[in-house]
Design a protein around this motif. Structure first.
Motif, PDB file in Angstrom:
ATOM      1  N   UNK A 772       0.856  -1.189   0.000  1.00 46.95           N
ATOM      2  CA  UNK A 772       0.000   0.000   0.000  1.00 46.95           C
ATOM      3  C   UNK A 772       0.889   1.234   0.000  1.00 46.95           C
ATOM      4  N   UNK A 773       0.615   2.153  -0.930  1.00 56.55           N
ATOM      5  CA  UNK A 773       1.352   3.409  -0.989  1.00 56.55           C
ATOM      6  C   UNK A 773       0.508   4.524  -0.398  1.00 56.55           C
ATOM      7  N   UNK A 774       1.088   5.266   0.523  1.00 56.70           N
ATOM      8  CA  UNK A 774       0.451   6.469   1.044  1.00 56.70           C
ATOM      9  C   UNK A 774       0.656   7.563  -0.001  1.00 56.70           C
ATOM     10  N   UNK A 775      -0.407   7.980  -0.659  1.00 53.14           N
ATOM     11  CA  UNK A 775      -0.305   8.969  -1.731  1.00 53.14           C
ATOM     12  C   UNK A 775      -1.671   9.597  -1.998  1.00 53.14           C
ATOM     13  N   UNK A 776      -1.661  10.760  -2.646  1.00 49.73           N
ATOM     14  CA  UNK A 776      -2.910  11.465  -2.940  1.00 49.73           C
ATOM     15  C   UNK A 776      -3.063  11.749  -4.431  1.00 49.73           C
ATOM     16  N   UNK A 777      -2.210  11.139  -5.267  1.00 49.33           N
ATOM     17  CA  UNK A 777      -2.273  11.392  -6.698  1.00 49.33           C
ATOM     18  C   UNK A 777      -3.416  10.643  -7.365  1.00 49.33           C
ATOM     19  N   UNK A 784     -11.898   1.695  -2.370  1.00 52.76           N
ATOM     20  CA  UNK A 784     -12.463   2.746  -1.522  1.00 52.76           C
ATOM     21  C   UNK A 784     -11.491   3.890  -1.302  1.00 52.76           C
ATOM     22  N   UNK A 785     -10.490   3.996  -2.144  1.00 51.79           N
ATOM     23  CA  UNK A 785      -9.409   4.942  -1.897  1.00 51.79           C
ATOM     24  C   UNK A 785      -9.884   6.400  -1.885  1.00 51.79           C
ATOM     25  N   UNK A 786     -10.881   6.732  -2.655  1.00 52.66           N
ATOM     26  CA  UNK A 786     -11.269   8.137  -2.775  1.00 52.66           C
ATOM     27  C   UNK A 786     -12.167   8.608  -1.626  1.00 52.66           C
ATOM     28  N   UNK A 787     -12.524   7.678  -0.714  1.00 46.54           N
ATOM     29  CA  UNK A 787     -13.403   8.057   0.394  1.00 46.54           C
ATOM     30  C   UNK A 787     -12.589   8.277   1.669  1.00 46.54           C
TER      31      UNK A 787
END
Length: 883
Positions: A772-777, A784-787
């Motif tokens: 899992x990468x901690x990122x906001x790109x 569910x990443x965008x929530x």
């Protein structure tokens, strides 16, 4: 003295088949309403067995919740028998852990209503798993009843026998020689009694030399309970016959028959004989899409989600257990007979596939949530949001190489740990549009552009991680990691293997042993004149083959090499063209061979689009093992040996077999051939069927079957009536598999291998890690990443470990949170022929208990315990306040 005939009223309940689950649910309400009323009003009708299933309770009570007390009263009084299964599943096509879990849920569900039937009931599934005697016994079940899989001469004159698992655990068992329906039409009609009932009982008497107690199952598929049975039994006892009849249940029959009877005959392991009852060995390659989806779904649950849940729970990140319960029950519905066998109507198989995909989606969502929560807590403590967290979901060391998806602002990046670069290879990279973001202003919405970014897939060597836990790396956008280099030479190699293509011929070499196999991979296609149940060859057909490969690309780095090839088969479009000798349908097959540094196997990937009908495609793997007498494949917790030539095959018709006993088998993970000099094996992902062709030293994997019928009379290998439906042929165009398909397996070529090395390769190929990468790109890669999720305010350290096993010859079957807080359950097994010591590293102060499979019997362990050959051990590791 008259012989006792135990009449057991029952039904066999197919959840779906040529009819849908909706049909079955409606019928269930009708049948169960009637059955409850019958048992309550007529004490002379002693009991009814509902196919050993507990799922029917959940389904019925969704519609009739007010009848729960009535069901509880009947079940507690042993008037209605349900369990121990949740759904009756095919034991040879699913993971052994799924088999165990099905029984655990079934027993727990039935016991909530007062009783789970004390019988490992197997009336109709297509072959019996070798470990079922041990699994039943460890769950507290005392007997087994089964129909299919036993040769008559194995019985040695007694239908009751001791069934022995590979770990040498035995269970008293009884064979339903005439199936589950010989008493279905029980009657006092003179013609019926003379010509049907008495001959059956005479044959049963001949097959029960050690007891005068005969079992007569009286039921059938989806049958309504026959309210006249008590009167019929009473009337039969008034006739002048050598038998005394009474209505009873399976538990009573087994208890009475085994009370002091000298049943000493032992029958070992897997039971797949097709002498008296059909086994349908080749349905294991019917509807390949469902087989592959089942493998993938079980992999997500057992190899990734549940271990991560155990680790997350230890870190204070929890997941509601009812969600997982619902996922497992949905999976059991997909595994139900005839579900995973895929011998169903198209509408049914669409439902099955949708269930599997639904569980997969839920598993991916939960994985996303757990990984994100843990990773952001790590980022909070590290005050760094450029992290890649690597999770080891096994209690053995992490795989030598791992794959990850990385998002970066710049194309160049590298992974580091404590400032030291981690060896990585860029496999592929794509520039993505950043799109636009909506900004709400006083003047209205405003769109602002977002910078483009890069999505990269990499292979990297994770730092040492001995067991269940995680490590943290940093994504630095400063320097580039290694990239794959294109080569014009069709050769790839690592320290162990070399694969080359010359003049269309593929050669596989083991550089360490000097073994060399030319033309090691051939595609073989033939007509399939059967139905969903069984493959049927065309008499005298010459199969179509392709062993010529054409070079496409070759890419390599220090860590990995890929050789991509193409090949083509020209096939008949359908059976009519095949019989006419016409072949003009092109099938292009793309093949990628992959070698990774430090791995002991060759990764193989095929991709194709099938546009032909009524055929079977196999891949023939040429081996250096000459004329093998046996194949070896895993089942449960060890390797089982099987004959490559069935001793009955030459005279199967003369011997009255209901099917041709072809030596076609299933595998759970791996199949191999071995002699004193050579070893050749294949580990598969969703490919379940194989056959060894000893005359050509070949291991054949069935990739898929293409058929369009459910039910067909008189096929070449299966004489007589169609299976199941005798007066209706159901067309199943979806089973023609006219679609794109992918196939994955790995090859091993070496000198003789021990069981530990083989299971190590299976574990590594199955890939027991997550990243899992901690990122906001990018907020769409995971479900569910965008929530926004609630993240605990406290941080977590950059690395952690929960459990590690110090013995590399032991393997993990299951790891999940226990029912109590602070409790982790693990199941280890020993596939080797020697006892192995179970030595675990656990958090300081932890307490370890040994559990039975039903997880009720708990024995504290204060020392390292040995696991016997072929055996397993279930443990609870209890930490913190839970002690």
């Amino acid at each position: 003295m008259k012989k006792e005939v135990y009449v057991v009223a029952h039904c066999h309940w197919d959840a779906e088949w040529y009819f849908t689950c909706e049909d079955s649910h409606i019928l269930l309400i009708e049948n169960m309403d009637y059955l409850i009323d019958l048992l309550e009003r007529d004490p002379a009708f002693p009991s009814f067995t509902f196919d050993g299933l507990a799922v029917v309770l959940d389904e019925y009570l969704q519609v009739r919740p007010e009848n729960a007390p009535r069901l509880e009263a009947l079940i507690s009084q042993r008037r209605l028998f349900v369990g121990p299964w949740y759904t009756q599943c095919d034991s040879l096509l699913i993971r052994t852990e799924s088999l165990i879990r099905n029984l655990q849920y079934g027993i727990a569900t039935a016991q909530r209503f007062g009783h789970s039937m004390n019988i490992g009931y197997l009336p109709d599934i297509f072959g019996q798993h070798a470990y079922l005697p041990a699994i039943f016994g460890d769950l507290g079940i005392d007997y087994a009843v089964l129909q299919r899989g036993v040769y008559t001469d194995q019985l040695k004159g007694d239908l009751n026998f001791l069934w022995r698992a590979p770990n040498q655990k035995t269970l008293p068992a009884c064979c339903l020689y005439f199936g589950y329906g010989p008493g279905k039409f029980l009657s006092t009609d003179a013609d019926y009694v003379e010509h049907r009932l008495l001959p059956i009982l005479e044959r049963l008497s001949d097959l029960n030399r050690s007891t005068d107690k005969l079992l007569l199952p009286a039921g059938g598929d989806q049958v309504l309970a026959n309210a006249q049975f008590p009167q019929t039994v009473k009337a039969l006892n008034e006739l002048d016959t050598p038998y005394h009849f009474h209505m009873t249940d399976y538990e009573s029959y087994l208890r009475d028959a085994w009370a002091g009877a000298p049943f000493s005959n032992v029958i070992d392991g897997e039971l797949v004989a097709c002498q008296k009852s059909r086994i349908h060995r080749t349905c294991h390659s019917t509807r390949y899409d469902i087989k592959r989806q089942t493998w993938q779904t079980e992999h997500l649950l057992l190899d990734q989600l549940e271990p991560l849940m155990a680790l997350a729970s230890h870190l204070g990140v929890t997941c509601p257990q009812p969600i997982l319960d619902s996922m497992w029950k949905t999976l059991f519905a997909a595994h139900a007979h005839n579900g995973i066998e895929a011998t169903n109507a198209d509408a049914v198989n669409q439902n099955i596939k949708n269930r599997l995909i639904s569980v997969e989606r839920s598993a991916l969502s939960l994985l996303n949530v757990l990984k994100k929560k843990i990773s952001y807590q790590i980022a909070r403590q590290q005050a760094d949001e450029r992290l890649l967290v690597v999770f080891n979901c096994d209690i053995s060391p992490l795989s030598p190489l791992a794959r990850a998806v990385i998002f970066t602002q710049q194309p160049d990046f590298t992974l580091t740990q404590n400032g030291v670069a981690v060896e990585s290879t860029l496999l592929q990279q794509e520039k993505l549009s950043g799109g636009q973001v909506v900004i709400v202003t006083a003047a209205g919405e405003k769109l602002e552009p977002v910078a483009d970014y890069y999505r990269s897939e990499i292979l990297f060597r994770p730092p040492s991680l001995p067991g269940l836990g995680y490590q943290t790396l940093r994504v630095d956008e400063q320097q580039a990691c290694a990239r794959l280099a294109r080569r014009d030479v069709p050769v790839i190699e690592n320290a162990r293997y070399r694969i080359s293509l010359a003049s269309g011929v593929l050669t596989l070499e083991n550089k360490q042993t000097g073994q060399r196999v030319e033309d090691f991979l051939t595609f073989v296609d033939c007509g399939d004149d059967g139905d969903e149940f069984d493959f049927a060859p065309l008499a005298d057909e010459q199969p179509l083959t392709c062993r010529e490969f054409h070079f496409v690309t070759c890419e390599s780095s220090a860590q990995v090499s890929h050789l991509t090839l193409r090949s083509s088969l020209t096939l008949p479009a359908n059976m009519a063209e095949r019989q006419a000798g016409i072949a003009r349908q092109k099938m292009a097959i793309a093949t990628t061979l992959e070698l990774r540094d430090g791995e002991g196997f060759v990764r193989v990937h095929h991709q194709l689009i099938n546009a032909a009908t009524e055929h079977r495609l196999r891949v023939h793997l040429k081996t250096p093992v000459e004329q093998p007498n046996y194949s070896f494949a895993d089942q449960g917790f060890s390797i089982i040996r099987r004959e490559t030539v069935n001793p009955y095959v030459a005279q199967w018709r003369e011997l009255g077999f209901v099917e041709k006993p072809m030596p076609i088998y299933t595998l759970e993970n791996v199949v191999y051939l071995q002699n004193e000099q050579h070893f050749f094996g294949a580990i598969t992902k969703g490919i379940k069927e194989y056959e060894v062709l000893p005359e050509s030293d070949t291991l054949a994997l069935t990739l898929f079957r293409s058929v369009g019928l459910l039910g067909k009379d008189d096929t070449l290998w299966r004489p007589g009536r169609a299976s199941g439906i005798n007066n209706k042929v159901v067309e199943t165009p979806d089973a023609q598999m006219l679609q794109e398909m992918e196939f994955d397996y790995a090859l091993l070529l070496d000198g003789p291998q021990d069981e530990a090395a083989i299971f190590s390769a299976c574990r590594d190929y199955r890939e027991h890690y997550l990243t899992y990468q901690v990122q906001k790109l990018n907020t769409f890669e995971e479900r569910l990443e965008r929530f926004t999720l609630p993240i605990a305010p406290h941080g977590l350290p950059p690395e952690a470990q929960l459990i590690a096993c110090g013995n590399p010859r032991l393997f993990l079957s299951m790891c999940r949170p226990g029912a109590r807080d602070g409790e982790t359950l693990v199941r280890l097994f020993n596939p080797t022929p020697q006892p192995e010591i179970c030595s675990l590293t656990v958090p300081p102060g932890s307490r370890i208990c040994q559990l039975s499979l039903n997880e009720t019997r708990r024995t504290p362990l204060w020392y390292d315990v040995a696991i016997a050959p072929g055996d397993y051990l279930t443990l609870a590791i209890v930490t913190g306040e839970a002690q």
